[in-house]
Write a protein that holds these residues in place. Structure first.
Motif, PDB file in Angstrom:
ATOM      1  N   PHE A 101       0.813  -1.212   0.000  1.00  0.00           N
ATOM      2  CA  PHE A 101       0.000   0.000   0.000  1.00  0.00           C
ATOM      3  C   PHE A 101       0.851   1.267   0.000  1.00  0.00           C
ATOM      4  O   PHE A 101       0.552   2.202  -0.750  1.00  0.00           O
ATOM      5  CB  PHE A 101      -0.987   0.021   1.181  1.00  0.00           C
ATOM      6  CG  PHE A 101      -1.758   1.299   1.226  1.00  0.00           C
ATOM      7  CD1 PHE A 101      -2.810   1.508   0.357  1.00  0.00           C
ATOM      8  CD2 PHE A 101      -1.393   2.307   2.101  1.00  0.00           C
ATOM      9  CE1 PHE A 101      -3.500   2.712   0.367  1.00  0.00           C
ATOM     10  CE2 PHE A 101      -2.078   3.504   2.118  1.00  0.00           C
ATOM     11  CZ  PHE A 101      -3.144   3.709   1.246  1.00  0.00           C
ATOM     12  N   PRO A 102       1.918   1.352   0.798  1.00  0.00           N
ATOM     13  CA  PRO A 102       2.726   2.577   0.758  1.00  0.00           C
ATOM     14  C   PRO A 102       3.299   2.874  -0.634  1.00  0.00           C
ATOM     15  O   PRO A 102       3.336   4.030  -1.058  1.00  0.00           O
ATOM     16  CB  PRO A 102       3.847   2.310   1.771  1.00  0.00           C
ATOM     17  CG  PRO A 102       3.258   1.335   2.722  1.00  0.00           C
ATOM     18  CD  PRO A 102       2.382   0.450   1.863  1.00  0.00           C
ATOM     19  N   ALA A 103       3.702   1.848  -1.362  1.00  0.00           N
ATOM     20  CA  ALA A 103       4.241   2.069  -2.704  1.00  0.00           C
ATOM     21  C   ALA A 103       3.172   2.593  -3.655  1.00  0.00           C
ATOM     22  O   ALA A 103       3.446   3.451  -4.501  1.00  0.00           O
ATOM     23  CB  ALA A 103       4.842   0.784  -3.255  1.00  0.00           C
ATOM     24  N   VAL A 104       1.944   2.111  -3.498  1.00  0.00           N
ATOM     25  CA  VAL A 104       0.838   2.589  -4.333  1.00  0.00           C
ATOM     26  C   VAL A 104       0.461   4.014  -3.926  1.00  0.00           C
ATOM     27  O   VAL A 104       0.385   4.910  -4.766  1.00  0.00           O
ATOM     28  CB  VAL A 104      -0.389   1.653  -4.237  1.00  0.00           C
ATOM     29  CG1 VAL A 104      -1.567   2.218  -5.014  1.00  0.00           C
ATOM     30  CG2 VAL A 104      -0.034   0.257  -4.733  1.00  0.00           C
ATOM     31  N   SER A 111      -5.863  -8.377 -15.027  1.00  0.00           N
ATOM     32  CA  SER A 111      -6.400  -8.244 -13.673  1.00  0.00           C
ATOM     33  C   SER A 111      -5.284  -7.846 -12.718  1.00  0.00           C
ATOM     34  O   SER A 111      -4.121  -8.188 -12.938  1.00  0.00           O
ATOM     35  CB  SER A 111      -6.989  -9.570 -13.202  1.00  0.00           C
ATOM     36  OG  SER A 111      -8.076  -9.940 -14.006  1.00  0.00           O
ATOM     37  N   ILE A 112      -5.660  -7.148 -11.656  1.00  0.00           N
ATOM     38  CA  ILE A 112      -4.701  -6.830 -10.596  1.00  0.00           C
ATOM     39  C   ILE A 112      -5.344  -7.240  -9.282  1.00  0.00           C
ATOM     40  O   ILE A 112      -6.402  -6.748  -8.910  1.00  0.00           O
ATOM     41  CB  ILE A 112      -4.354  -5.327 -10.559  1.00  0.00           C
ATOM     42  CG1 ILE A 112      -3.843  -4.850 -11.919  1.00  0.00           C
ATOM     43  CG2 ILE A 112      -3.305  -5.074  -9.469  1.00  0.00           C
ATOM     44  CD1 ILE A 112      -3.627  -3.346 -11.999  1.00  0.00           C
ATOM     45  N   ASP A 113      -4.700  -8.168  -8.599  1.00  0.00           N
ATOM     46  CA  ASP A 113      -5.181  -8.702  -7.335  1.00  0.00           C
ATOM     47  C   ASP A 113      -4.469  -7.994  -6.195  1.00  0.00           C
ATOM     48  O   ASP A 113      -3.244  -7.885  -6.202  1.00  0.00           O
ATOM     49  CB  ASP A 113      -4.900 -10.205  -7.277  1.00  0.00           C
ATOM     50  CG  ASP A 113      -5.376 -10.844  -5.998  1.00  0.00           C
ATOM     51  OD1 ASP A 113      -6.446 -10.451  -5.507  1.00  0.00           O
ATOM     52  OD2 ASP A 113      -4.686 -11.736  -5.483  1.00  0.00           O
ATOM     53  N   GLY A 114      -5.237  -7.513  -5.232  1.00  0.00           N
ATOM     54  CA  GLY A 114      -4.657  -6.836  -4.088  1.00  0.00           C
ATOM     55  C   GLY A 114      -4.459  -7.746  -2.900  1.00  0.00           C
ATOM     56  O   GLY A 114      -4.872  -8.906  -2.892  1.00  0.00           O
ATOM     57  N   HIS A 115      -3.840  -7.203  -1.925  1.00  0.00           N
ATOM     58  CA  HIS A 115      -3.649  -7.853  -0.630  1.00  0.00           C
ATOM     59  C   HIS A 115      -3.858  -6.724   0.365  1.00  0.00           C
ATOM     60  O   HIS A 115      -2.927  -5.989   0.661  1.00  0.00           O
ATOM     61  CB  HIS A 115      -2.236  -8.430  -0.552  1.00  0.00           C
ATOM     62  CG  HIS A 115      -1.983  -9.234   0.683  1.00  0.00           C
ATOM     63  ND1 HIS A 115      -2.129 -10.592   0.701  1.00  0.00           N
ATOM     64  CD2 HIS A 115      -1.618  -8.872   1.923  1.00  0.00           C
ATOM     65  CE1 HIS A 115      -1.829 -11.041   1.909  1.00  0.00           C
ATOM     66  NE2 HIS A 115      -1.521 -10.019   2.671  1.00  0.00           N
ATOM     67  N   GLN A 134     -10.765   4.463   3.004  1.00  0.00           N
ATOM     68  CA  GLN A 134     -10.043   5.441   2.185  1.00  0.00           C
ATOM     69  C   GLN A 134      -8.836   4.799   1.510  1.00  0.00           C
ATOM     70  O   GLN A 134      -8.533   5.093   0.352  1.00  0.00           O
ATOM     71  CB  GLN A 134      -9.593   6.625   3.042  1.00  0.00           C
ATOM     72  CG  GLN A 134     -10.758   7.476   3.502  1.00  0.00           C
ATOM     73  CD  GLN A 134     -10.331   8.510   4.523  1.00  0.00           C
ATOM     74  OE1 GLN A 134      -9.394   8.306   5.283  1.00  0.00           O
ATOM     75  NE2 GLN A 134     -11.047   9.634   4.541  1.00  0.00           N
ATOM     76  N   GLN A 135      -8.144   3.933   2.205  1.00  0.00           N
ATOM     77  CA  GLN A 135      -7.006   3.243   1.606  1.00  0.00           C
ATOM     78  C   GLN A 135      -7.463   2.288   0.509  1.00  0.00           C
ATOM     79  O   GLN A 135      -6.803   2.158  -0.528  1.00  0.00           O
ATOM     80  CB  GLN A 135      -6.207   2.511   2.682  1.00  0.00           C
ATOM     81  CG  GLN A 135      -5.479   3.468   3.617  1.00  0.00           C
ATOM     82  CD  GLN A 135      -4.890   2.759   4.822  1.00  0.00           C
ATOM     83  OE1 GLN A 135      -5.490   1.854   5.405  1.00  0.00           O
ATOM     84  NE2 GLN A 135      -3.683   3.173   5.196  1.00  0.00           N
ATOM     85  N   LEU A 136      -8.604   1.642   0.725  1.00  0.00           N
ATOM     86  CA  LEU A 136      -9.152   0.779  -0.328  1.00  0.00           C
ATOM     87  C   LEU A 136      -9.492   1.590  -1.569  1.00  0.00           C
ATOM     88  O   LEU A 136      -9.312   1.122  -2.696  1.00  0.00           O
ATOM     89  CB  LEU A 136     -10.395   0.037   0.172  1.00  0.00           C
ATOM     90  CG  LEU A 136     -10.153  -1.078   1.175  1.00  0.00           C
ATOM     91  CD1 LEU A 136     -11.481  -1.619   1.698  1.00  0.00           C
ATOM     92  CD2 LEU A 136      -9.310  -2.189   0.578  1.00  0.00           C
ATOM     93  N   ASP A 137      -9.973   2.824  -1.369  1.00  0.00           N
ATOM     94  CA  ASP A 137     -10.252   3.705  -2.505  1.00  0.00           C
ATOM     95  C   ASP A 137      -8.989   3.975  -3.316  1.00  0.00           C
ATOM     96  O   ASP A 137      -9.028   4.040  -4.540  1.00  0.00           O
ATOM     97  CB  ASP A 137     -10.856   5.030  -2.035  1.00  0.00           C
ATOM     98  CG  ASP A 137     -12.298   4.899  -1.583  1.00  0.00           C
ATOM     99  OD1 ASP A 137     -12.938   3.878  -1.899  1.00  0.00           O
ATOM    100  OD2 ASP A 137     -12.774   5.828  -0.902  1.00  0.00           O
ATOM    101  N   VAL A 138      -7.861   4.137  -2.627  1.00  0.00           N
ATOM    102  CA  VAL A 138      -6.587   4.339  -3.322  1.00  0.00           C
ATOM    103  C   VAL A 138      -6.278   3.109  -4.175  1.00  0.00           C
ATOM    104  O   VAL A 138      -5.921   3.228  -5.355  1.00  0.00           O
ATOM    105  CB  VAL A 138      -5.444   4.617  -2.322  1.00  0.00           C
ATOM    106  CG1 VAL A 138      -4.086   4.585  -3.006  1.00  0.00           C
ATOM    107  CG2 VAL A 138      -5.666   5.949  -1.623  1.00  0.00           C
ATOM    108  N   TYR A 139      -6.413   1.918  -3.596  1.00  0.00           N
ATOM    109  CA  TYR A 139      -6.169   0.689  -4.351  1.00  0.00           C
ATOM    110  C   TYR A 139      -7.101   0.596  -5.561  1.00  0.00           C
ATOM    111  O   TYR A 139      -6.670   0.301  -6.668  1.00  0.00           O
ATOM    112  CB  TYR A 139      -6.370  -0.530  -3.453  1.00  0.00           C
ATOM    113  CG  TYR A 139      -5.104  -1.129  -2.898  1.00  0.00           C
ATOM    114  CD1 TYR A 139      -3.914  -0.424  -2.825  1.00  0.00           C
ATOM    115  CD2 TYR A 139      -5.096  -2.432  -2.436  1.00  0.00           C
ATOM    116  CE1 TYR A 139      -2.762  -0.996  -2.310  1.00  0.00           C
ATOM    117  CE2 TYR A 139      -3.949  -3.015  -1.918  1.00  0.00           C
ATOM    118  CZ  TYR A 139      -2.789  -2.282  -1.866  1.00  0.00           C
ATOM    119  OH  TYR A 139      -1.648  -2.857  -1.370  1.00  0.00           O
ATOM    120  N   MET A 140      -8.375   0.847  -5.328  1.00  0.00           N
ATOM    121  CA  MET A 140      -9.333   0.719  -6.418  1.00  0.00           C
ATOM    122  C   MET A 140      -9.068   1.725  -7.534  1.00  0.00           C
ATOM    123  O   MET A 140      -9.206   1.397  -8.711  1.00  0.00           O
ATOM    124  CB  MET A 140     -10.752   0.832  -5.885  1.00  0.00           C
ATOM    125  CG  MET A 140     -11.135  -0.370  -5.029  1.00  0.00           C
ATOM    126  SD  MET A 140     -12.826  -0.316  -4.455  1.00  0.00           S
ATOM    127  CE  MET A 140     -13.695  -0.602  -5.987  1.00  0.00           C
TER     128      MET A 140
END
Length: 113
Positions: free
Chosen positions: A55-58, A78-82, A89-95
């Motif tokens: 997450f910090p790198a993203v 596809s991009i699979d997260g962990h 809010q952090q999930l929003d960054v990933y999405m």
């Protein structure tokens, strides 16, 4: 692994690991950079980027991470997260980076999010 699966009576598909080593604190013989992954995406058995857990790198828009995400998105992979333990809010960054799946959570409420 891809080559070894070609003549087996099963359909195998692969997700490329987003990194080696898993953290900056681990030491391996080589690092897995975006330029190492791009050629694998030409193989029809490679369907995406696996288990992005940095997450910090993203969130800090680290150059190589952004390139990995860009390449995967541009090529329709596809991009699979962990994302265990991340806030909404952090999930929003990933999405927003194109990471749409996760395979793990730490609590029922987190799984619902």
């Amino acid at each position: 692994m891809i080559e070894q699966s070609e003549h087996l009576p099963f359909d195998f598909y692969f997700m490329m690991p987003y990194c080696v080593p898993a953290t900056a604190f681990e030491h391996f013989r080589a690092a897995l950079r975006s330029e190492d992954l791009i050629s694998f995406y030409q193989n029809k058995k490679v369907i995406g980027l696996a288990e992005v857990m940095a997450f910090p790198a993203v969130s800090h828009a680290e150059e190589d991470m952004l390139q990995k995400l860009y390449d995967s998105n541009r090529l329709g992979k596809s991009i699979d997260g962990h994302a265990a333990g991340l806030s909404e809010q952090q999930l929003d960054v990933y999405m927003s980076a194109g990471i749409k799946t996760d395979h793990e959570c730490t609590a029922l409420e987190e799984g619902k999010e």
